[in-house]
Design a protein around this motif. Sequence first.
Motif, PDB file in Angstrom:
ATOM      1  N   HIS A 109     -11.891  42.909  21.528  1.00 38.75           N
ATOM      2  CA  HIS A 109     -11.661  41.469  21.627  1.00 38.75           C
ATOM      3  C   HIS A 109     -11.017  40.960  20.340  1.00 38.75           C
ATOM      4  O   HIS A 109     -11.080  41.613  19.298  1.00 38.75           O
ATOM      5  N   SER A 110     -10.449  39.784  20.413  1.00 44.22           N
ATOM      6  CA  SER A 110      -9.824  39.200  19.230  1.00 44.22           C
ATOM      7  C   SER A 110     -10.860  38.973  18.140  1.00 44.22           C
ATOM      8  O   SER A 110     -12.054  38.870  18.414  1.00 44.22           O
ATOM      9  N   SER A 111     -10.404  38.870  16.898  1.00 45.67           N
ATOM     10  CA  SER A 111     -11.323  38.816  15.754  1.00 45.67           C
ATOM     11  C   SER A 111     -12.264  37.621  15.808  1.00 45.67           C
ATOM     12  O   SER A 111     -13.386  37.694  15.331  1.00 45.67           O
ATOM     13  N   GLY A 112     -11.812  36.512  16.362  1.00 44.20           N
ATOM     14  CA  GLY A 112     -12.664  35.338  16.403  1.00 44.20           C
ATOM     15  C   GLY A 112     -13.534  35.252  17.631  1.00 44.20           C
ATOM     16  O   GLY A 112     -14.326  34.320  17.779  1.00 44.20           O
ATOM     17  N   TRP A 113     -13.429  36.249  18.501  1.00 47.83           N
ATOM     18  CA  TRP A 113     -14.130  36.197  19.781  1.00 47.83           C
ATOM     19  C   TRP A 113     -15.647  36.262  19.619  1.00 47.83           C
ATOM     20  O   TRP A 113     -16.384  35.715  20.429  1.00 47.83           O
ATOM     21  N   ILE A 114     -16.122  36.890  18.568  1.00 47.00           N
ATOM     22  CA  ILE A 114     -17.568  37.066  18.406  1.00 47.00           C
ATOM     23  C   ILE A 114     -18.286  35.730  18.332  1.00 47.00           C
ATOM     24  O   ILE A 114     -19.420  35.590  18.779  1.00 47.00           O
ATOM     25  N   THR A 161     -34.861  44.803   6.262  1.00 49.31           N
ATOM     26  CA  THR A 161     -33.616  44.124   6.616  1.00 49.31           C
ATOM     27  C   THR A 161     -32.706  45.035   7.437  1.00 49.31           C
ATOM     28  O   THR A 161     -31.536  44.714   7.652  1.00 49.31           O
ATOM     29  N   ASP A 162     -33.237  46.163   7.917  1.00 43.96           N
ATOM     30  CA  ASP A 162     -32.416  47.114   8.659  1.00 43.96           C
ATOM     31  C   ASP A 162     -31.801  46.476   9.897  1.00 43.96           C
ATOM     32  O   ASP A 162     -30.610  46.640  10.176  1.00 43.96           O
ATOM     33  N   THR A 163     -32.623  45.759  10.667  1.00 44.23           N
ATOM     34  CA  THR A 163     -32.115  45.124  11.879  1.00 44.23           C
ATOM     35  C   THR A 163     -31.177  43.974  11.539  1.00 44.23           C
ATOM     36  O   THR A 163     -30.207  43.721  12.258  1.00 44.23           O
ATOM     37  N   CYS A 164     -31.450  43.283  10.429  1.00 43.93           N
ATOM     38  CA  CYS A 164     -30.584  42.178  10.008  1.00 43.93           C
ATOM     39  C   CYS A 164     -29.162  42.666   9.784  1.00 43.93           C
ATOM     40  O   CYS A 164     -28.189  41.951  10.043  1.00 43.93           O
ATOM     41  N   ALA A 165     -29.039  43.899   9.296  1.00 44.40           N
ATOM     42  CA  ALA A 165     -27.728  44.452   8.971  1.00 44.40           C
ATOM     43  C   ALA A 165     -26.844  44.594  10.197  1.00 44.40           C
ATOM     44  O   ALA A 165     -25.611  44.638  10.069  1.00 44.40           O
ATOM     45  N   ASN A 166     -27.433  44.660  11.395  1.00 47.89           N
ATOM     46  CA  ASN A 166     -26.628  44.790  12.605  1.00 47.89           C
ATOM     47  C   ASN A 166     -25.632  43.642  12.732  1.00 47.89           C
ATOM     48  O   ASN A 166     -24.513  43.828  13.212  1.00 47.89           O
ATOM     49  N   CYS A 167     -26.043  42.453  12.337  1.00 52.40           N
ATOM     50  CA  CYS A 167     -25.167  41.283  12.458  1.00 52.40           C
ATOM     51  C   CYS A 167     -24.669  40.781  11.103  1.00 52.40           C
ATOM     52  O   CYS A 167     -23.536  40.303  10.992  1.00 52.40           O
ATOM     53  N   LEU A 206     -18.276  38.692  10.904  1.00 48.88           N
ATOM     54  CA  LEU A 206     -17.771  37.696  11.841  1.00 48.88           C
ATOM     55  C   LEU A 206     -18.891  37.144  12.714  1.00 48.88           C
ATOM     56  O   LEU A 206     -18.780  36.066  13.281  1.00 48.88           O
ATOM     57  N   ALA A 207     -19.976  37.897  12.807  1.00 51.42           N
ATOM     58  CA  ALA A 207     -21.074  37.495  13.685  1.00 51.42           C
ATOM     59  C   ALA A 207     -22.132  36.659  12.984  1.00 51.42           C
ATOM     60  O   ALA A 207     -22.846  35.892  13.635  1.00 51.42           O
ATOM     61  N   ALA A 208     -22.267  36.790  11.679  1.00 50.48           N
ATOM     62  CA  ALA A 208     -23.373  36.116  10.987  1.00 50.48           C
ATOM     63  C   ALA A 208     -23.013  35.856   9.533  1.00 50.48           C
ATOM     64  O   ALA A 208     -22.206  36.582   8.949  1.00 50.48           O
TER      65      ALA A 208
END
Length: 254
Positions: free
Chosen positions: A34-39, A104-110, A119-121
């Motif tokens: 998807h485009s970069s801003g799609w997230i 913070t392992d799960t935090c790193a996903n976003c 781009l997500a967080a």
Amino acid sequence: MSRYLSILLVLGLSLTLFGCGDSNPIAPPDNQPHSSGWISSHPVDALASADFADCTGCHGSKLQGNDDAISCYACHAFNTTPPFTIHPATWPNPYINHRGTKSTDTCANCHGSDLLGSLAAPSCFSSDFNGLSCHATGPGLAPHPLDGTYLLSTNHGPEAKLDLTVCQACHGQAGGPGSNPRFNLGIESQGGTGCEACHGINLAHPAKWEGYDGPTFHGIAGNMANACALCHGIDLNGGVGPSCIACHGRNPLN
């Protein structure tokens, strides 16, 4: 004959391509993400189709991934089925509820592998986000260690006595002098109840704090005009805590 066959093949291919695009107008081009801003806009796009129909074509009927299209649960890690959330369902206010999280392992996903944002967080190292204070010097580094050692009274006690409003920034309800805020936010290892897990409701200081000497003498408190006034009222005239004037006279700060 070969000429007519070629024309039919071209027309057939055109119709096929048109049909695919028409059935899923928001799908990305073949073999491209998807485009970069799609997230940032994908929640609206995903919910615009019943049962995520525009997503299942690539991400699988159960949104668990399909070939090169990743599982939606790779990011929505706290979900087992739709509807999707970003943070755990037990976090009605992520800004407050994330306090005390040890890993913070799960935090790193976003938020990115280095928690510098994606781009997500946003970055966890921002000084603020939407006007709310964040970890300017980095998660785990500010304002104190998150490995549980800070719970020892010998570690957090002196700093809390120096200025209780510093604790309020993360573990207390908002408010200034006379607001009687509860310190019941965060500290995951203590059930998320904040300082009240050990200190009780509206008990922000040690036992025998009213004494006149020793390490728990309330006279060593710092930032009295603001910190003590939170519970003892504007001008220390009384709140959920007793009036300081009863013992100190008209000017408790002298």
